[in-house]
Scaffold this motif. Structure first.
Motif, PDB file in Angstrom:
ATOM      1  N   SER A   1     -71.871  18.016  32.921  1.00 30.09           N
ATOM      2  CA  SER A   1     -72.896  17.632  33.887  1.00 30.09           C
ATOM      3  C   SER A   1     -72.218  16.810  34.984  1.00 30.09           C
ATOM      4  N   SER A   2     -72.871  15.767  35.462  1.00 30.27           N
ATOM      5  CA  SER A   2     -72.302  14.943  36.518  1.00 30.27           C
ATOM      6  C   SER A   2     -73.066  13.624  36.601  1.00 30.27           C
ATOM      7  N   ILE A   3     -72.377  12.552  37.012  1.00 26.61           N
ATOM      8  CA  ILE A   3     -73.085  11.294  37.246  1.00 26.61           C
ATOM      9  C   ILE A   3     -74.047  11.415  38.415  1.00 26.61           C
ATOM     10  N   GLN A   4     -73.924  12.498  39.190  1.00 36.26           N
ATOM     11  CA  GLN A   4     -74.848  12.632  40.317  1.00 36.26           C
ATOM     12  C   GLN A   4     -76.269  12.929  39.868  1.00 36.26           C
TER      13      GLN A   4
ATOM     14  N   PRO B   1     -78.139  11.856  48.805  1.00 37.03           N
ATOM     15  CA  PRO B   1     -79.165  12.626  49.530  1.00 37.03           C
ATOM     16  C   PRO B   1     -78.637  13.402  50.724  1.00 37.03           C
ATOM     17  N   GLU B   2     -77.573  12.941  51.348  1.00 39.57           N
ATOM     18  CA  GLU B   2     -77.075  13.626  52.524  1.00 39.57           C
ATOM     19  C   GLU B   2     -76.565  15.027  52.203  1.00 39.57           C
ATOM     20  N   ALA B   3     -75.986  15.213  51.001  1.00 38.52           N
ATOM     21  CA  ALA B   3     -75.306  16.481  50.779  1.00 38.52           C
ATOM     22  C   ALA B   3     -75.454  17.089  49.392  1.00 38.52           C
ATOM     23  N   THR B   4     -75.904  16.325  48.373  1.00 34.89           N
ATOM     24  CA  THR B   4     -75.835  16.885  47.019  1.00 34.89           C
ATOM     25  C   THR B   4     -77.160  16.852  46.263  1.00 34.89           C
TER      26      THR B   4
ATOM     27  N   ALA C   1     -74.536  19.688  54.330  1.00 40.28           N
ATOM     28  CA  ALA C   1     -75.100  18.360  54.544  1.00 40.28           C
ATOM     29  C   ALA C   1     -76.321  18.466  55.446  1.00 40.28           C
ATOM     30  N   GLY C   2     -77.130  17.407  55.447  1.00 38.69           N
ATOM     31  CA  GLY C   2     -78.299  17.395  56.322  1.00 38.69           C
ATOM     32  C   GLY C   2     -79.573  16.978  55.643  1.00 38.69           C
ATOM     33  N   GLY C   3     -79.491  16.614  54.353  1.00 34.45           N
ATOM     34  CA  GLY C   3     -80.681  16.146  53.664  1.00 34.45           C
ATOM     35  C   GLY C   3     -81.612  17.264  53.230  1.00 34.45           C
ATOM     36  N   PHE C   4     -82.807  16.878  52.806  1.00 34.54           N
ATOM     37  CA  PHE C   4     -83.731  17.836  52.191  1.00 34.54           C
ATOM     38  C   PHE C   4     -84.083  19.003  53.098  1.00 34.54           C
TER      39      PHE C   4
END
Length: 260
Positions: A137-140, A146-149, A92-95
Motif C-alpha cells: 500500500s502506501s502512507i499516502q 491533494p495537488e497530485a495524488t 497535478a491540479g487537484g480534484f
C-alpha cells in the motif's frame, strides 16, 4: 544466532518485479532460497538467474489471468503472493483535474491487479491450508497530497481495506494476509523525480531530495528508504518466521506519518 527465513523452496510470485521495490523484493526472496516468478510488461534484457519472468500487463484482467494461469500450470499453485505493482499517473491540479479515466486508471493499477491475482491463486492456497499474501500500500492513504495524488491515495486506501477484509476471511483457513505501507523509497523513478525538482529549483540532487521531503512534511530519519530495506521487511513478513502475524499493516516511512 542464524536468522534463516525458512523460505527455501517456497513458490513466490512478485508483481512488478523488474524495477524499484519489486526488483529488490525478487532479489531478497531469491537470496533466501525461494522459487520466484515475477511479472512485467516486458521481460528484462538481463534477467536474474533462476527467476521466471512472465510478460503481462496486470492493469488488465487478461494480463492478470495470463500470469495466474502460467503459475498454476508451472507450479500447480503458489505459497507466497506479493503485490508490489502500483504508481500514480494522474496529472497535478487537484480534484478538478482528475477525470473518470484517471480514476479508473489508478484503480486498475493500484487495486485491481491484487484483487484479481488473489482471486485466481487463493483457491490453491486454501486447498493446501497455507499461504501468505502481502499487498504494498502506501502512507499516502493516510497523508494524501491533494495537488497530485488524490486518486492514487484513494486506491491505496482501498487496497489496505481490502487486505484487512481478506485477512479476516482467510486467516482462519491458514492463509495470512498483510499489507506494507512504505513512505518515499529511493527507486529509479523517484531519483528521476527528485532530479526534476532540483532542476526546476536550480539546485542539485540533494536539494531536490530536500524539496520532496519537505513536500511530504519531513522525514525524521533524514532520507528516503532504500528499496532493499523495504524488501527485507516484506521478505520477513512473507516467511514462516512471522507465522503469527496476520491482518496487520506495517508502515516503513522513516517516521513521516507523525501518529501511530
Amino acid at each position: 544466532m542464524s536468522f534463516d527465513l525458512q523460505l527455501n523452496g517456497l513458490r513466490a510470485v512478485v508483481t512488478g518485479g523488474t524495477l524499484g521495490l519489486g526488483a529488490a523484493v525478487v532479489q531478497a526472496l531469491v537470496e533466501a532460497g525461494a522459487r520466484v516468478a515475477t511479472s512485467a510488461r516486458t521481460v528484462p534484457e538481463q534477467p536474474l538467474e533462476g527467476v521466471t519472468y512472465v510478460a503481462a500487463d496486470l492493469s488488465t484482467a487478461e494480463g492478470t489471468s495470463q500470469l495466474a494461469q502460467t503459475l498454476l500450470q508451472k507450479w500447480g499453485g503458489v505459497d507466497i503472493v506479493i503485490n508490489v505493482l502500483g504508481g500514480s499517473k494522474t496529472p497535478a491540479g487537484g480534484f478538478a483535474a482528475i477525470s473518470d479515466e484517471h480514476w479508473f486508471a489508478e484503480l486498475n493499477l493500484n487495486l485491481m491487479p491484487a484483487v484479481r491475482l488473489d482471486r485466481a491463486l487463493l483457491p490453491t492456497m486454501l486447498a493446501q491450508g497455507s499461504g501468505v499474501i502481502i499487498h504494498v500500500s502506501s502512507i499516502q492513504r493516510l497523508l494524501p497530497l491533494p495537488e497530485a495524488t488524490t486518486a492514487y491515495a484513494a486506491a491505496k486506501a482501498a487496497l489496505t481495506t481490502y487486505s484487512k477484509a481478506l485477512s479476516r476471511e482467510v486467516a482462519p483457513k491458514g492463509v495470512r494476509v498483510l499489507s506494507v505501507a512504505p513512505g518515499w523509497i529511493e527507486t529509479e523513478a523517484s531519483v528521476v523525480f527528485a532530479q526534476r525538482m532540483a532542476d526546476e529549483a536550480g539546485t542539485d540532487y540533494e536539494g531536490g531530495k530536500k524539496i520532496v521531503m519537505d513536500w511530504l512534511g519531513g522525514i525524521p530519519v533524514g532520507r528516503p528508504a532504500k528499496p532493499s530495506e523495504v524488501a527485507d521487511l516484506i521478505a520477513f513478513l512473507a516467511s514462516p518466521r512471522s507465522a503469527s502475524i496476520a491482518g496487520a499493516e506495517y508502515r516503513i516511512d522513516g517516521g513521516t506519518v507523525p501518529t501511530l
